[in-house]
Design a protein around this motif. Structure first.
Motif, PDB file in Angstrom:
ATOM      1  N   PRO A  98     -32.762  47.061  41.507  1.00  0.00           N
ATOM      2  CA  PRO A  98     -32.839  46.424  40.191  1.00  0.00           C
ATOM      3  C   PRO A  98     -31.761  46.985  39.269  1.00  0.00           C
ATOM      4  N   PRO A  99     -31.193  46.181  38.348  1.00  0.00           N
ATOM      5  CA  PRO A  99     -31.677  44.825  38.037  1.00  0.00           C
ATOM      6  C   PRO A  99     -31.059  43.716  38.882  1.00  0.00           C
ATOM      7  N   SER A 100     -30.363  44.071  39.971  1.00  0.00           N
ATOM      8  CA  SER A 100     -29.762  43.047  40.841  1.00  0.00           C
ATOM      9  C   SER A 100     -30.827  42.482  41.777  1.00  0.00           C
ATOM     10  N   THR A 101     -31.701  41.634  41.257  1.00  0.00           N
ATOM     11  CA  THR A 101     -32.838  41.132  42.016  1.00  0.00           C
ATOM     12  C   THR A 101     -32.767  39.624  42.225  1.00  0.00           C
ATOM     13  N   ARG A 102     -31.549  39.069  42.226  1.00  0.00           N
ATOM     14  CA  ARG A 102     -31.414  37.615  42.311  1.00  0.00           C
ATOM     15  C   ARG A 102     -32.059  37.053  43.583  1.00  0.00           C
ATOM     16  N   ILE A 103     -31.903  37.739  44.709  1.00  0.00           N
ATOM     17  CA  ILE A 103     -32.446  37.206  45.956  1.00  0.00           C
ATOM     18  C   ILE A 103     -33.971  37.162  45.905  1.00  0.00           C
ATOM     19  N   GLY A 120     -52.369  22.119  65.470  1.00  0.00           N
ATOM     20  CA  GLY A 120     -51.565  23.000  66.316  1.00  0.00           C
ATOM     21  C   GLY A 120     -50.085  22.687  66.322  1.00  0.00           C
ATOM     22  N   LYS A 121     -49.691  21.572  65.727  1.00  0.00           N
ATOM     23  CA  LYS A 121     -48.273  21.238  65.637  1.00  0.00           C
ATOM     24  C   LYS A 121     -47.664  21.949  64.431  1.00  0.00           C
ATOM     25  N   TYR A 122     -46.350  22.164  64.480  1.00  0.00           N
ATOM     26  CA  TYR A 122     -45.713  22.836  63.357  1.00  0.00           C
ATOM     27  C   TYR A 122     -44.255  22.406  63.253  1.00  0.00           C
ATOM     28  N   ASN A 123     -43.690  22.673  62.088  1.00  0.00           N
ATOM     29  CA  ASN A 123     -42.280  22.443  61.834  1.00  0.00           C
ATOM     30  C   ASN A 123     -41.683  23.738  61.308  1.00  0.00           C
ATOM     31  N   THR A 124     -40.477  24.088  61.757  1.00  0.00           N
ATOM     32  CA  THR A 124     -39.810  25.286  61.264  1.00  0.00           C
ATOM     33  C   THR A 124     -38.340  25.021  61.053  1.00  0.00           C
ATOM     34  N   TYR A 125     -37.780  25.657  60.035  1.00  0.00           N
ATOM     35  CA  TYR A 125     -36.369  25.474  59.715  1.00  0.00           C
ATOM     36  C   TYR A 125     -35.914  26.624  58.821  1.00  0.00           C
ATOM     37  N   MET A 126     -34.616  26.857  58.810  1.00  0.00           N
ATOM     38  CA  MET A 126     -34.015  27.825  57.889  1.00  0.00           C
ATOM     39  C   MET A 126     -33.715  27.110  56.575  1.00  0.00           C
ATOM     40  N   THR A 127     -33.983  27.783  55.464  1.00  0.00           N
ATOM     41  CA  THR A 127     -33.692  27.181  54.169  1.00  0.00           C
ATOM     42  C   THR A 127     -33.007  28.201  53.264  1.00  0.00           C
ATOM     43  N   LYS A 128     -32.086  27.734  52.452  1.00  0.00           N
ATOM     44  CA  LYS A 128     -31.406  28.596  51.491  1.00  0.00           C
ATOM     45  C   LYS A 128     -32.286  28.787  50.255  1.00  0.00           C
ATOM     46  N   LEU A 129     -32.205  29.968  49.683  1.00  0.00           N
ATOM     47  CA  LEU A 129     -33.005  30.265  48.495  1.00  0.00           C
ATOM     48  C   LEU A 129     -32.280  29.776  47.238  1.00  0.00           C
ATOM     49  N   GLN A 155     -31.380  33.307  52.865  1.00  0.00           N
ATOM     50  CA  GLN A 155     -32.106  32.265  53.567  1.00  0.00           C
ATOM     51  C   GLN A 155     -33.308  32.853  54.287  1.00  0.00           C
ATOM     52  N   VAL A 156     -34.327  32.048  54.441  1.00  0.00           N
ATOM     53  CA  VAL A 156     -35.544  32.447  55.139  1.00  0.00           C
ATOM     54  C   VAL A 156     -35.913  31.356  56.133  1.00  0.00           C
ATOM     55  N   ARG A 157     -36.745  31.727  57.095  1.00  0.00           N
ATOM     56  CA  ARG A 157     -37.285  30.711  58.008  1.00  0.00           C
ATOM     57  C   ARG A 157     -38.635  30.260  57.474  1.00  0.00           C
ATOM     58  N   VAL A 158     -38.807  28.952  57.365  1.00  0.00           N
ATOM     59  CA  VAL A 158     -40.042  28.356  56.865  1.00  0.00           C
ATOM     60  C   VAL A 158     -40.840  27.797  58.037  1.00  0.00           C
ATOM     61  N   PHE A 159     -42.129  28.061  58.045  1.00  0.00           N
ATOM     62  CA  PHE A 159     -43.050  27.459  59.012  1.00  0.00           C
ATOM     63  C   PHE A 159     -44.090  26.660  58.243  1.00  0.00           C
ATOM     64  N   THR A 160     -44.277  25.413  58.628  1.00  0.00           N
ATOM     65  CA  THR A 160     -45.388  24.622  58.118  1.00  0.00           C
ATOM     66  C   THR A 160     -46.226  24.186  59.316  1.00  0.00           C
ATOM     67  N   VAL A 161     -47.443  24.697  59.367  1.00  0.00           N
ATOM     68  CA  VAL A 161     -48.322  24.497  60.517  1.00  0.00           C
ATOM     69  C   VAL A 161     -49.415  23.508  60.160  1.00  0.00           C
ATOM     70  N   ASN A 162     -49.698  22.584  61.083  1.00  0.00           N
ATOM     71  CA  ASN A 162     -50.796  21.638  60.921  1.00  0.00           C
ATOM     72  C   ASN A 162     -52.031  22.155  61.658  1.00  0.00           C
ATOM     73  N   THR A 222     -52.520  21.646  56.185  1.00  0.00           N
ATOM     74  CA  THR A 222     -51.321  22.396  56.553  1.00  0.00           C
ATOM     75  C   THR A 222     -51.345  23.756  55.861  1.00  0.00           C
ATOM     76  N   ILE A 223     -50.521  24.646  56.366  1.00  0.00           N
ATOM     77  CA  ILE A 223     -50.286  25.934  55.717  1.00  0.00           C
ATOM     78  C   ILE A 223     -48.813  26.285  55.927  1.00  0.00           C
ATOM     79  N   THR A 224     -48.198  26.872  54.916  1.00  0.00           N
ATOM     80  CA  THR A 224     -46.781  27.230  54.981  1.00  0.00           C
ATOM     81  C   THR A 224     -46.616  28.728  54.807  1.00  0.00           C
ATOM     82  N   PHE A 225     -45.753  29.314  55.624  1.00  0.00           N
ATOM     83  CA  PHE A 225     -45.415  30.723  55.444  1.00  0.00           C
ATOM     84  C   PHE A 225     -43.946  30.937  55.764  1.00  0.00           C
ATOM     85  N   PHE A 226     -43.405  32.074  55.298  1.00  0.00           N
ATOM     86  CA  PHE A 226     -41.994  32.403  55.463  1.00  0.00           C
ATOM     87  C   PHE A 226     -41.833  33.591  56.408  1.00  0.00           C
TER      88      PHE A 226
END
Length: 397
Positions: free
Chosen positions: A90-95, A388-397, A378-385, A73-77
């Motif tokens: 900066p210094p407001s770099t919490r995100i 050729g199959k993959y899973n994607t979802y939004m996740t909070k940081l 939040q970002v969208r996460v992709f995890t690809v197998n 698998t490989i994961t990217f945002f």
């Protein structure tokens, strides 16, 4: 009439031998060399450098390819619509700190910035480096690669005003700052900046097992004489040369995803949305009728079409008259139809519509999704197998 050839110099310095070293914008260099070749009667850029087509721009370039991990698998945002402002500096770099933690937690290999990266008025030569340096440093600390493509706000004041960072200047700045961590996938011969492909290989394979296409979907469709866009003219989308290149490149039938900023109008007309008489706190209006594209209806998503996510505003695609004209089609084939013809396009994902985070499958079996604004943490996460199959979802940081 003499032909003016312009090279965009982005940096200059002297080395230890007191030799002047000049860094030239890659796209302006290629265009300039093409002009020189034409004037000298040498012929095309391809004949000058011994290449046959635009695809060769990415061949054997390790910075544009990845390998699946030991678990296949490989994961990217995907980060959309950051609209970073100086009050976020900066210094407001919490995100960014939270992004760094998420990269480590999910072992992400690369991040895609998908457009509208900096707030329009603050996208200046002075401010852009200040705003984006925390991201660069986080990527360096985690050894994470970056790809960048663009949205409608990334060049509203360029090229007419040299104070502002153009799309190409942003691309080149990240390339200079990140070095080998920058995914230099752009094919300069194509319209815009940031259209190309990232190849992902399985172990011991010469052909990629999966691809991630990225495209510059433009900004607006009409421009003033000084080159600045006219926001009221409507949204743009990939042009015919970008689509033609994709049709050639995807002929290898490798499974793939597509990422760009501005969504396609097919999202409205292919069963994902329906008209409604419901009235709530948020009324979504959209041009759902292709035959009468100017008429607005109250619309809502069809529940059975949604995989996950939310729709909080009407998608904002280009007008059909633009999307289907000669500048945006290949022999009448739109971008969406090119995806369908490929037979191996697994999903297209967009930014642009800030409040939307949906993932859906339309009446033609096409998977289309929206990525909500990064400002919400939040970002969208992709995890690809590798199959050729993959899973994607939004996740909070």
């Amino acid at each position: 009439m003499r032909k003016k050839i312009i090279f965009d110099i982005i940096d200059a310095t002297y080395n230890t031998n007191n030799t002047l070293i000049i860094m030239i914008n890659r796209k302006s260099f290629i265009n300039g060399i093409s002009s020189l070749a034409s004037l000298a009667g040498i012929g095309s850029l391809n004949s000058l450098f011994g290449t046959n087509n635009a695809n060769n721009a990415n061949l054997n370039n390790s910075s544009t390819s990845f390998k699946f991990g030991n678990d296949d698998t490989i994961t990217f945002f995907m980060i959309a619509d950051w609209h970073l402002r100086m009050k976020d500096k900066p210094p407001s770099t919490r995100i960014v700190q939270n992004l760094e933690k998420k990269i480590k937690a999910l072992n992400a290999s690369f991040v895609v910035l998908s457009g509208d990266n900096v707030n329009t008025r603050e996208n200046t030569i002075e401010k852009f480096p200040i705003l984006m340096t925390p991201l660069v440093e986080a990527l360096k600390r985690t050894n994470t690669s970056l790809a960048i493509t663009f949205g409608n706000h990334d060049s509203e004041h360029a090229p007419n005003d040299s104070v502002y960072f153009s799309r190409q200047a942003q691309y080149d700045w990240f390339k200079k700052q990140l070095g080998d961590l920058f995914i230099d996938y752009d094919i300069p011969e194509l319209t815009g900046v940031g259209t190309g492909v990232i190849d992902i290989y399985s172990k011991d394979t010469k052909k990629p097992s999966f691809k991630v296409y990225l495209a510059d979907s433009g900004s607006y469709v009409r421009f003033r004489e000084d080159g600045s866009p006219i926001p009221s003219s409507g949204w743009d989308n990939p042009h015919s040369d970008q689509i033609a290149w994709y049709m050639r490149d995807s002929a290898d039938k490798v499974p793939h995803l597509w990422i760009q900023h501005i969504i396609v109008p097919d999202i409205i007309t292919n069963g994902v949305f329906e008209t409604t008489e419901e009235v709530g706190k948020v009324k979504i209006k959209g041009r759902i009728d292709k035959k009468n594209p100017r008429k607005l209806f109250n619309i809502k998503p069809v529940a059975s079409k949604l995989i996950t996510g939310q729709v909080r505003e009407s998608p904002c695609p280009p007008q059909w008259s633009i999307y289907e004209n000669k500048e945006h089609t290949v022999d009448g084939i739109t971008l969406y139809e090119a995806w369908r013809k490929s037979g191996t396009m697994k999903g297209a994902f967009f930014g642009h519509d800030h409040s939307n985070s949906f993932d859906t499958i339309d009446n033609n079996g096409m998977r289309l999704g929206a990525t909500a604004i990064f400002n919400w943490g939040q970002v969208r996460v992709f995890t690809v197998n590798s199959d050729g199959k993959y899973n994607t979802y939004m996740t909070k940081l």
